[in-house]
Design an enzyme around this catalytic site. Sequence first.
Site, mmCIF file in Angstrom:
data_model
loop_
_atom_site.group_PDB
_atom_site.id
_atom_site.type_symbol
_atom_site.label_atom_id
_atom_site.label_comp_id
_atom_site.label_asym_id
_atom_site.label_seq_id
_atom_site.Cartn_x
_atom_site.Cartn_y
_atom_site.Cartn_z
ATOM 1 N N ALA A 1 0.811 -1.333 -0.037
ATOM 2 C CA ALA A 1 -0.073 0.047 0.252
ATOM 3 C C ALA A 1 1.096 1.305 -0.115
ATOM 4 O O ALA A 1 2.046 1.060 0.297
ATOM 5 C CB ALA A 1 -0.928 0.254 1.245
ATOM 6 N N LYS A 2 0.529 2.247 -0.242
ATOM 7 C CA LYS A 2 0.991 3.464 -0.020
ATOM 8 C C LYS A 2 0.011 4.673 -0.125
ATOM 9 O O LYS A 2 -1.203 4.622 -0.475
ATOM 10 C CB LYS A 2 1.918 3.917 -1.228
ATOM 11 C CG LYS A 2 3.034 4.869 -1.013
ATOM 12 C CD LYS A 2 4.064 4.432 0.191
ATOM 13 C CE LYS A 2 5.393 4.605 -0.560
ATOM 14 N NZ LYS A 2 6.191 3.733 0.277
#
Length: 425
Positions: free
Chosen positions: A114-115
């Site tokens: 994720a980011k």
Amino acid sequence: MSTRQVNTPGWASPMFDETVAQFDAVAELMDLDDNIRERLRHPQRSMVVTFPFRRDDYEDVDTVYGYRVQHTITMGPTKGGVRFADDVNLGEVAALAMLMTWKCAIVGLPFGGAKGGVRIDPAILSSHEKQRITRRYTSEIIDFIGPERDIPAPDMGTDAQTMAWMMDTYSQQKGHAVPSVVTGKPPELGGSVARREATGRGCVSLLPPAATSRGMAVAGLRVVVHGFGNVGQYAAVAAAELGCKVIAVSDISGGVHDEAGLDIAALQAWVALNGSLAGYEDCDRISNEELFALDCDVLIPAAIQGVITDSNAADIKAQIVIEGANNPTTTAADAILRDRDVMVIPDIIANAGGVTASYFEWVQDIQKYFWSENEIVARLREIMATAFDEVMQISIKEGVDLRTAALIKGVRKVTNAKMVRGVFP
Ligand code: GLU
């Protein structure tokens, strides 16, 4: 009949396209199943939020953009940092989320990638303003995150304090303390000093095996570090501890250079006091462009993406490049370095020490049982060394560079997990 998406998705951008192209090339090499290939090219969940932000003077209310992308939730919760920068966009965050998937898989963590990000320059924010931004961003994505869902961590422009505010905001909503919702927290909340140092130290832990594979002795190697934040500082500290000579470091204000080797502790103290390297005088000043062309053995880009490009790759004198930052080398530059036989240890393994220490923090928070600093450091070293060794083996066996080998390892693990889960419904 195929129902494949042909519309341009919202995350389309040069950086995302480059990351997908990299994946496509490896998928081709691995002869990956077409359906899996197609699936992995798309982030599973992407969120764009906008929210109001009031400045300290109470006069202006700006509208700010925030993002969170979860690339794949096949293997467990997703994991990845949150960055604050004035040019963050959905395409960048989506690309970095995909890279986090490979990174976690390469070091064997039970996470997808994720980011997240907030499009604002943190340098112009007061501490109160940064706190308000962090809390509102957290509220906007609150249903999207959680210890079993998605666990944010620090990235560019964010730190342990940012994570403490995220943890507090989440916990206030849940009605009880939930430390495991973020990692990279201050030690008082279950974070560890090892997490802050882990990315930089983890990078440099790969220097000895890399140097050995090239027949170079570690002691006395001349090291150059681009970036003097969390990653760059501890990479410099760790390199000096190994007996290397750190001859140059830089930050946004420019670089400092001393052929005799810089005093890293003095530089850290200066930056802690003054906020940047600007004004430090006990050595030569150089520009960031000059830093990349310095005569040295090891170059560690540890700041931002896209700094090694087709315009400076040919000037790089280092024999080994260790990518501390995420995505510091463009695809064109990567090809130039490969042709010149420069060994590039790619970000997806080189800076995986950060997320590995984050994984330890999450495990400890969930179990409410904390390990000693020594235990954390020893386990981190072991994971990094084993993963690097496996990547080296793949590189030799398949006759490919380290980035391709690392991607093969990561993509293989994710693919296998996806295959056994199957398609719902
Ligand atoms: N910013 C870190 C990275 O890019 C965060 C990873 C984490 O600790 O979750 O690897």
